[in-house]
Design an enzyme around this catalytic site. Structure first.
Site, PDB file in Angstrom:
ATOM      1  N   SER A   1       0.858  -1.186   0.000  1.00  0.00           N
ATOM      2  CA  SER A   1       0.000   0.000   0.000  1.00  0.00           C
ATOM      3  C   SER A   1       0.892   1.234   0.000  1.00  0.00           C
ATOM      4  O   SER A   1       1.885   1.297   0.736  1.00  0.00           O
ATOM      5  CB  SER A   1      -0.919  -0.010   1.222  1.00  0.00           C
ATOM      6  OG  SER A   1      -1.857   1.037   1.108  1.00  0.00           O
ATOM      7  N   GLU A   2       0.535   2.215  -0.834  1.00  0.00           N
ATOM      8  CA  GLU A   2       1.427   3.355  -1.100  1.00  0.00           C
ATOM      9  C   GLU A   2       1.792   4.141   0.158  1.00  0.00           C
ATOM     10  O   GLU A   2       2.828   4.787   0.203  1.00  0.00           O
ATOM     11  CB  GLU A   2       0.767   4.299  -2.114  1.00  0.00           C
ATOM     12  CG  GLU A   2      -0.492   4.987  -1.570  1.00  0.00           C
ATOM     13  CD  GLU A   2      -1.176   5.858  -2.601  1.00  0.00           C
ATOM     14  OE1 GLU A   2      -0.951   5.663  -3.808  1.00  0.00           O
ATOM     15  OE2 GLU A   2      -1.945   6.758  -2.210  1.00  0.00           O
ATOM     16  N   ASN A   3       0.934   4.087   1.167  1.00  0.00           N
ATOM     17  CA  ASN A   3       1.197   4.866   2.371  1.00  0.00           C
ATOM     18  C   ASN A   3       2.192   4.175   3.304  1.00  0.00           C
ATOM     19  O   ASN A   3       2.370   4.604   4.437  1.00  0.00           O
ATOM     20  CB  ASN A   3      -0.108   5.207   3.100  1.00  0.00           C
ATOM     21  CG  ASN A   3      -0.950   3.991   3.395  1.00  0.00           C
ATOM     22  OD1 ASN A   3      -1.090   3.102   2.562  1.00  0.00           O
ATOM     23  ND2 ASN A   3      -1.513   3.933   4.581  1.00  0.00           N
TER      24      ASN A   3
END
Lengths: 236, 212
Positions: free
Chosen positions: B49-51
């Site tokens: 997940s990009e975060n």
């Protein structure tokens, strides 16, 4: 004895000047330094450029700063949120400038500033509207048969980030996905102010576990852990 | 002849079926997030997940929600044993430099040349938001699109050329819709499979583009 611990949020933010470029950590609510942003609202600096992933939710934190008319420009990747109506209204009324940046370009431009890199070529954004600056296409270059865009570093006067634990030398750890932009923003700003939930003695953070070494941090301020809110941390 | 569109869950299951065990995968916000619910127990796929997390697990029970542990859509998630956290620049290095095997993204339009449009309608009053879409479109080994075949107004999202602003040039390799699975190559769109009761000719008529 060196101590980067600030007595209060107000002390930590006292010298933020009008017209400053301010990085604000956080992705959604995780890592959002709401107490520091509230302090900035109180402090009164205006004509600010904000560098952040989002552009505020509802009417608290960043959105409150926007609503108070303190922000001239936002550099971010994802302003549109289900509750970003403060930003949306300002943007549609032409009362705030937006530089929209793909999130990886945002992170890397911030990292580049922190690492002394004058610019970098990336494939991301090539051939799109976001490879333009003020309507003019940025420099491009073919490298090994693929097209790249030249992106420039983003420096800041101040970074406001939310960490979990810190010590008086400014070493920091984070909590889960609240880390996000904190470490790179800390590197890219002249003055990095970190809120922490716990201040510990030197050596209490295992040196193998320090995420942001203290050289990147100028001020550390302790804040109480936030009460349960959809965008914050659950109270213990 | 009548046909039934796949439900969102059926579509998610269809995409999940094509993801091999051991793949590093980023699921975009919205519809693609649902794919995570359709891997068999014990089937190991690395969700990024990009975060800033790798090894993302399913949603927690209400009592275990922690808003410091969220996905790109800002929903509470869990971390599997063996998972890790990292900062945004490391996260995007994973996404931008071919470390991810597959990115599954939503779309407004996909063109026959593989161009993707999914970040902005270009409308004057629309708030643009790009997030990590351009990074994934260009940076994953394969970019798959998962979307409804037609807009609410019945217009095809498969197009000869995107009319919306582009996210990435020539980046889409496969499209999963509620009507069909379609490969995208230098020769344009080619149909892999179609829902029962819909002929390829009828699909082509609905799509308004040439399908091989």
């Amino acid at each position: 004895m060196i101590s980067k611990i600030s007595e209060s949020v107000a002390t930590a933010l006292a010298d933020v000047s009008h017209g400053a470029t301010i990085m604000v950590g956080g992705f959604g609510g995780a890592g959002m330094p709401n107490e520091l942003i509230d302090g900035l609202l109180e402090q009164g600096a205006s004509d600010l450029t904000i560098v952040a992933n989002n552009a505020g939710n509802a009417e608290f934190g960043l959105a409150a700063l926007l609503k108070a008319g303190r922000v001239r420009k936002v550099i971010c990747s994802f302003p549109r949120q289900i509750d970003s109506y403060v930003f949306d209204g300002l943007y549609r009324a032409g009362r705030i400038e937006l530089e929209l940046v793909p999130q990886g370009n945002l992170a890397e431009r911030i990292r580049a500033a922190g690492a002394g890199i004058g610019g970098f070529f990336t494939k991301v954004g090539f051939g799109t509207e976001l490879a333009k600056h003020n309507g003019v296409t940025k420099e491009t270059r073919e490298i090994n048969g693929e097209m790249y865009v030249l992106e420039s570093p983003i420096h800041a006067d101040v970074a406001l980030i939310k960490a979990e634990r810190g010590d008086r030398w400014g070493n920091l750890t984070y909590r889960m996905t609240a880390r996000n932009f904190g470490p790179v923003m800390a590197m890219a700003a002249k003055t990095t102010i970190a809120s922490v939930h716990e201040i510990c003695e030197l050596g209490d953070i295992d040196p193998e576990h320090v995420i942001t070494p203290g050289i990147f941090v100028q001020r550390v301020v302790k804040i109480p852990r936030a009460a349960t809110v959809a965008s914050g941390v659950k109270s213990p | 002849m009548s046909y039934v569109k796949l439900t969102r869950e059926q579509l998610a299951a269809r995409v999940a079926r094509d993801i091999p065990e051991g793949a590093y995968v980023n699921l975009g916000i919205g519809l693609p997030t649902m794919v995570a619910n359709h891997f068999a127990p014990g089937f190991e796929v690395f969700l990024q997940s990009e975060n800033g997390l790798l090894g993302m697990g399913p949603a927690p029970s209400k009592a275990d929600e922690d808003y410091d542990l969220i996905n790109a859509g800002k929903q509470p998630v869990t971390l599997l044993p063996g998972g890790s956290f990292f900062h945004s620049a490391d996260s995007f290095a994973m996404m931008r430099a071919g470390h991810l095997d597959i990115a599954v993204l939503g779309a407004l339009q996909v063109a026959a040349n593989g161009d993707l449009a999914n970040w902005h309608t270009g409308g004057k009053d629309d708030i643009p938001a790009v997030g990590g879409a351009m990074d994934l479109a260009v940076g994953a080994k394969q970019t798959w699109v998962m979307m409804e075949h037609l807009t609410k107004n019945g217009e095809s999202k498969l197009v000869e050329r995107c009319s919306y602003p582009i996210t990435g040039l020539g980046c889409v390799t496969r499209i999963y819709t509620d009507l069909a699975v379609i490969d995208v190559s230098k020769d344009g769109f080619s149909v892999v499979d179609v829902v029962d009761g819909l002929s390829q000719n009828a699909l082509e008529a609905l799509s308004g583009v040439r399908l091989r």
